[in-house]
Design an enzyme around this catalytic site. Structure first.
Site, PDB file in Angstrom:
ATOM      1  N   GLN A 116      -4.292  47.846  -5.020  1.00 52.75           N
ATOM      2  CA  GLN A 116      -4.908  46.592  -4.585  1.00 52.75           C
ATOM      3  C   GLN A 116      -4.864  46.495  -3.061  1.00 52.75           C
ATOM      4  O   GLN A 116      -5.749  47.006  -2.379  1.00 52.75           O
ATOM      5  CB  GLN A 116      -4.213  45.408  -5.258  1.00 52.75           C
ATOM      6  CG  GLN A 116      -4.943  44.092  -5.089  1.00 52.75           C
ATOM      7  CD  GLN A 116      -4.330  42.994  -5.957  1.00 52.75           C
ATOM      8  OE1 GLN A 116      -3.424  43.243  -6.773  1.00 52.75           O
ATOM      9  NE2 GLN A 116      -4.793  41.784  -5.803  1.00 52.75           N
ATOM     10  N   CYS A 117      -3.855  45.874  -2.515  1.00 49.29           N
ATOM     11  CA  CYS A 117      -3.823  45.665  -1.067  1.00 49.29           C
ATOM     12  C   CYS A 117      -3.636  46.961  -0.286  1.00 49.29           C
ATOM     13  O   CYS A 117      -4.196  47.124   0.801  1.00 49.29           O
ATOM     14  CB  CYS A 117      -2.729  44.666  -0.713  1.00 49.29           C
ATOM     15  SG  CYS A 117      -3.047  43.031  -1.412  1.00 49.29           S
ATOM     16  N   CYS A 118      -2.853  47.892  -0.828  1.00 51.55           N
ATOM     17  CA  CYS A 118      -2.630  49.155  -0.104  1.00 51.55           C
ATOM     18  C   CYS A 118      -3.896  50.006  -0.093  1.00 51.55           C
ATOM     19  O   CYS A 118      -4.319  50.503   0.959  1.00 51.55           O
ATOM     20  CB  CYS A 118      -1.470  49.922  -0.730  1.00 51.55           C
ATOM     21  SG  CYS A 118       0.121  49.090  -0.576  1.00 51.55           S
TER      22      CYS A 118
END
Length: 212
Positions: A116-118
């Site tokens: 997701q964010c990474c």
């Protein structure tokens, strides 16, 4: 080449969620600390990013008090701690400006969550012209329920659903998607030039299960 380590969302918010006991990396904190120590020794920048959803009432709402780095992480005085309200670490922060002013052209990305964010940050960083290393075993994620799974089913039951995507598959899919396109996928040992420590990993929060 000037380099920087970008640590994403390794924060107490995740420890409050019922799915954290199924995390792929209960030892995320010591792994991140190894990367931070190596970056500091090399004279590289270290940037810490926190995910925030103000006014949501969730564990990512700063008013709840959980939007802070996990215990065991101690940024140095000259290491910025940025707060984002988007999935990637660039759009709602001054990260790009900070890196540009430092002359940084290469990034190592780690943190929560892997896919997701990474992953989103790694993709955007590549599009912005950065060379990106993705520290695959210094990212953590949790199982992803099927889109048709009942919303009110306890997470411990969701992980028994054969349609739930397990953490190993999530990590593998992320590595396939990024490698050769947006990032070079590496391990902490490869990035730090040090072998994996022996003994049991140091847990973060509730270790629980690590697969589906």
């Amino acid at each position: 080449m000037n380099s920087a380590l970008v640590v994403i969302d390794v924060q107490n918010s995740f420890l409050q969620l019922p799915d954290w006991r199924h995390t792929s990396r209960p030892d995320i904190v010591p792994r991140v600390n190894r990367l931070a120590a190596a970056a500091r020794n090399a004279g590289d920048a270290v940037v810490w990013v926190l995910g925030s959803r103000p006014g949501s009432g969730s564990v990512f709402d700063p008013a709840r008090g959980f939007v802070r780095l996990m215990d065991g992480i101690r940024p140095l005085d000259d290491e910025p701690v940025l707060t984002k309200t988007a999935h990637n670490a660039f759009t709602t922060t001054g990260l790009h400006r900070f890196l540009t002013r430092r002359g940084v052209r290469k990034l190592t990305v780690c943190g929560i969550r892997t896919e997701q964010c990474c992953e989103t940050t790694a993709r955007l960083a590549s599009d912005l012209g950065f060379e990106v290393d993705f520290a695959i075993d210094a990212t953590a994620t949790t199982p992803i329920p099927h889109r048709d799974a009942p919303d009110d089913l306890p997470f411990d039951e969701l992980v028994q659903d054969p349609r739930t995507l397990g953490v190993d598959e999530i990590v593998d899919r992320t590595a396939y998607a990024l490698s050769g396109r947006f990032a070079t996928v590496k391990t902490v040992a490869e990035l730090t030039g040090t072998p994996e420590p022996t003994g049991n990993p140091e847990p973060t929060g509730n270790p629980g299960l690590t697969g589906d």
